[in-house]
Design an enzyme around this catalytic site. Sequence first.
Site, PDB file in Angstrom:
ATOM      1  N   ASP A  30      60.928  15.761  56.757  1.00 44.93           N
ATOM      2  CA  ASP A  30      62.363  15.768  57.220  1.00 44.93           C
ATOM      3  C   ASP A  30      63.352  14.679  56.710  1.00 44.93           C
ATOM      4  OD1 ASP A  30      63.158  16.741  60.296  1.00 44.93           O
ATOM      5  OD2 ASP A  30      64.401  15.104  59.594  1.00 44.93           O
ATOM      6  N   ILE A  31      64.501  14.978  56.472  1.00 42.52           N
ATOM      7  CA  ILE A  31      65.521  14.210  55.921  1.00 42.52           C
ATOM      8  C   ILE A  31      65.951  12.885  56.653  1.00 42.52           C
ATOM      9  CG2 ILE A  31      67.783  15.171  56.791  1.00 42.52           C
ATOM     10  CD1 ILE A  31      68.804  15.296  53.773  1.00 42.52           C
ATOM     11  N   ASN A  87      61.042  22.686  68.564  1.00 47.08           N
ATOM     12  CA  ASN A  87      62.253  22.797  69.397  1.00 47.08           C
ATOM     13  C   ASN A  87      62.901  24.202  69.347  1.00 47.08           C
ATOM     14  OD1 ASN A  87      62.263  19.910  69.978  1.00 47.08           O
ATOM     15  ND2 ASN A  87      63.455  19.458  68.319  1.00 47.08           N
ATOM     16  N   GLY A  93      67.316  20.940  71.647  1.00 47.53           N
ATOM     17  CA  GLY A  93      67.447  20.205  70.543  1.00 47.53           C
ATOM     18  C   GLY A  93      67.410  20.978  69.092  1.00 47.53           C
ATOM     19  N   GLN A  94      67.129  22.178  69.257  1.00 50.14           N
ATOM     20  CA  GLN A  94      67.220  23.062  68.056  1.00 50.14           C
ATOM     21  C   GLN A  94      68.466  23.107  67.379  1.00 50.14           C
ATOM     22  OE1 GLN A  94      65.447  27.027  68.308  1.00 50.14           O
ATOM     23  NE2 GLN A  94      65.311  27.323  65.734  1.00 50.14           N
ATOM     24  N   HIS A 100      60.825  26.006  62.740  1.00 48.35           N
ATOM     25  CA  HIS A 100      60.291  24.927  62.036  1.00 48.35           C
ATOM     26  C   HIS A 100      59.323  24.140  62.907  1.00 48.35           C
ATOM     27  CE1 HIS A 100      64.234  24.018  63.119  1.00 48.35           C
ATOM     28  NE2 HIS A 100      63.892  22.693  63.479  1.00 48.35           N
ATOM     29  N   HIS A 102      58.066  20.748  63.661  1.00 50.44           N
ATOM     30  CA  HIS A 102      57.905  19.185  63.445  1.00 50.44           C
ATOM     31  C   HIS A 102      56.595  18.751  63.327  1.00 50.44           C
ATOM     32  CE1 HIS A 102      62.290  18.559  64.059  1.00 50.44           C
ATOM     33  NE2 HIS A 102      62.190  19.423  64.603  1.00 50.44           N
TER      34      HIS A 102
HETATM   35  P1  5GP Z   1      65.665  20.676  65.009  1.00 50.76           P
HETATM   36  O1  5GP Z   1      66.917  20.015  65.618  1.00 50.76           O
HETATM   37  O2  5GP Z   1      66.422  22.015  64.693  1.00 50.76           O
HETATM   38  O3  5GP Z   1      64.442  20.964  65.866  1.00 50.76           O
HETATM   39  O4  5GP Z   1      65.198  19.946  63.596  1.00 50.76           O
HETATM   40  C1  5GP Z   1      66.053  20.325  62.438  1.00 50.76           C
HETATM   41  C2  5GP Z   1      65.540  19.094  61.525  1.00 50.76           C
HETATM   42  O5  5GP Z   1      65.792  19.398  60.395  1.00 50.76           O
HETATM   43  C3  5GP Z   1      65.999  17.669  61.824  1.00 50.76           C
HETATM   44  O6  5GP Z   1      64.935  16.889  62.189  1.00 50.76           O
HETATM   45  C4  5GP Z   1      66.708  17.553  60.565  1.00 50.76           C
HETATM   46  O7  5GP Z   1      66.710  15.833  60.344  1.00 50.76           O
HETATM   47  C5  5GP Z   1      66.322  18.027  59.543  1.00 50.76           C
HETATM   48  N1  5GP Z   1      67.227  18.417  58.487  1.00 50.76           N
HETATM   49  C6  5GP Z   1      68.424  18.915  58.626  1.00 50.76           C
HETATM   50  N2  5GP Z   1      68.969  19.156  57.593  1.00 50.76           N
HETATM   51  C7  5GP Z   1      67.842  18.878  56.454  1.00 50.76           C
HETATM   52  C8  5GP Z   1      67.779  19.165  55.118  1.00 50.76           C
HETATM   53  O8  5GP Z   1      68.844  19.441  54.380  1.00 50.76           O
HETATM   54  N3  5GP Z   1      66.692  18.753  54.453  1.00 50.76           N
HETATM   55  C9  5GP Z   1      65.672  18.238  55.309  1.00 50.76           C
HETATM   56  N4  5GP Z   1      64.600  17.825  54.610  1.00 50.76           N
HETATM   57  N5  5GP Z   1      65.744  18.144  56.570  1.00 50.76           N
HETATM   58  C10 5GP Z   1      66.844  18.453  57.111  1.00 50.76           C
END
Ligand code: 5GP
Length: 114
Positions: A30-31, A87, A93-94, A100, A102
């Site tokens: 994760d970034i 999520n 929080g998605q 994906h 986590h």
């Molecule tokens: P969500 O909020 O949809 O459950 O998770 C999305 C996740 O993607 C977040 O934890 C966010 O930090 C990660 N993310 C968003 N953009 C990027 C990216 O460009 N590269 C990577 N490696 N992770 C990302």
Amino acid sequence: MTDCLFCKIVAKEIPAEIVLETDRALAFRDINPQAPTHVLVVPKEHHADAAALAAADDGLADDVLKAAHAVAVQEGTAEPGYRVVFNTGPAAGQTVFHVHAHVLGGRALEWPPG
Ligand code: 5GP
Ligand code: ZN
């Protein structure tokens, strides 16, 4: 999907730190990590969320979960434990609508989550 961030990472059009790749899944860091281990595991095939993944045929959800566990083993966090989170939907929080998991570990994780 042409305009999907994680499809672009799967296609290697956008760089990511890949930690595991199988025939049908990709795992990358994760970034914005929330724990010492914070890896995202995606099916290479586009599905928007966990509901769509669960409805996909031929065991794709199994492959994603197995890859998540393999990441935890590889990261050395299978013991004492790790968390797998999908999520699902904006209220949860998605923010990226390519499903994906986590994989979080490497520190004590509180419960309940926020
Ligand atoms: P969500 O909020 O949809 O459950 O998770 C999305 C996740 O993607 C977040 O934890 C966010 O930090 C990660 N993310 C968003 N953009 C990027 C990216 O460009 N590269 C990577 N490696 N992770 C990302
Ligand atoms: Zn996608």
